[in-house]
Enzyme design. Sequence first.
Site, mmCIF file in Angstrom:
data_model
loop_
_atom_site.group_PDB
_atom_site.id
_atom_site.type_symbol
_atom_site.label_atom_id
_atom_site.label_comp_id
_atom_site.label_asym_id
_atom_site.label_seq_id
_atom_site.Cartn_x
_atom_site.Cartn_y
_atom_site.Cartn_z
ATOM 1 C CG ASP A 135 -0.902 9.685 -1.301
ATOM 2 O OD1 ASP A 135 -0.234 8.659 -1.087
ATOM 3 O OD2 ASP A 135 -1.063 10.158 -2.450
ATOM 4 C CB SER A 148 1.350 7.470 -9.258
ATOM 5 O OG SER A 148 1.324 6.279 -8.490
ATOM 6 C CG HIS A 172 1.691 7.961 -4.278
ATOM 7 N ND1 HIS A 172 0.350 8.315 -4.243
ATOM 8 C CD2 HIS A 172 1.871 7.287 -5.440
ATOM 9 C CE1 HIS A 172 -0.250 7.877 -5.340
ATOM 10 N NE2 HIS A 172 0.652 7.251 -6.081
#
Length: 380
Positions: A350, A43, A353
């Site tokens: 967040d 991610s 990340h």
Amino acid sequence: MGVAGGIMLAVLAVAAAVLAGAADAAEGKAKGKYRALFNFGDSLADAGNLLANGVDFRLATAQLPYGQTYPGHPTGRCSDGRLVVDHLAEEFGLPLLPPSKVKNSSFAHGANFAITGATALDTPYFEARGLGAVVWNSGALLTQIQWFRDLKPFFCNSTKEECDEFYANSLFVVGEFGGNDYNAPLFAGKGLEEAYKFMPDIIQAISDGVEQLIAEGARELIVPGVMPTGCFPVYLNMLDEPADGYGSRSGCVRRYNTFSWVHNAHLKRALEKLRPKHPNVRIIYGDYYTPVIQFMLQPEKFGFYKQLPRACCGAPGSVAKAAYNFNVTAKCGEPGATACNDPTTHWSWDGIHLTEAAYGHIARGWLYGPFADQPIVQSS
């Protein structure tokens, strides 16, 4: 302070001088350096593969404020904007890489195979250890390499010599891998002692992946390590530590940062072993760990607020941990969560990340130093 903390302070002492000298000398040499860019990872580098894979559109990363800084709407990137690989592409004068699973894309300048949830190890590894239910593995490293092989006709469909030349003039970004592998035992409540047992196999899987890409024709690769786990709100919200378990200046959990540092030390050693086996290949170690530590200890240098680790986008959890702005029941993109007014003042987007601003600093450090064991763009 611990081993990792002492070493990091030593690194910080020389980083600024190295950055200034190397970056100035190499500036302007990135444009046109590569014909293509190939990216693999999780991610931290997913530019939309998870969404293209048909995942439920209600996924948080498919909602604003994800993508609010760039391009102004959600793209599947787990950030407010561009990722490290996007900044690299722009520096090289290449278009942003299309996610490999997006149909009707042009792959003339490479592709992004990264997908959220990816691991270095395959799913059966976790299933054999009773962790299959906690691993969301949508494309492990070797799976992504197979995706690369499957798309080969889109990159070069002529002679082997022409394909070899194309790959030799491309940069392969292999990772970060490992973060989700370690999350399996950690999120299952098994602790660091169990996570350490996974480390040799994870390092070997990354090393094997690098060798497979070299066999496919890669001649320049950057292999990133993991970030300092103990600095991220998602873990800080989850962990209960004794008072002396936190860094006095950073607010990070020391033993989790030490764990990440040990992984990176083993990864660097594995890359050092690969280099003599492939003397015509350049293998670079990309550092995510040092910049995040610097974001915590010297935030003003990067334009960030000086504060405890705090997510720009999220919602307060318990009263005791409200400062982290991370709530597992109201994560970024979900009802109840809000974003800070200016993401450029935060390094954590967040709680899991990074922000576009933070990724930009890291990309620059990989390109020109000091966040790589050798800059991608050499000054000489």
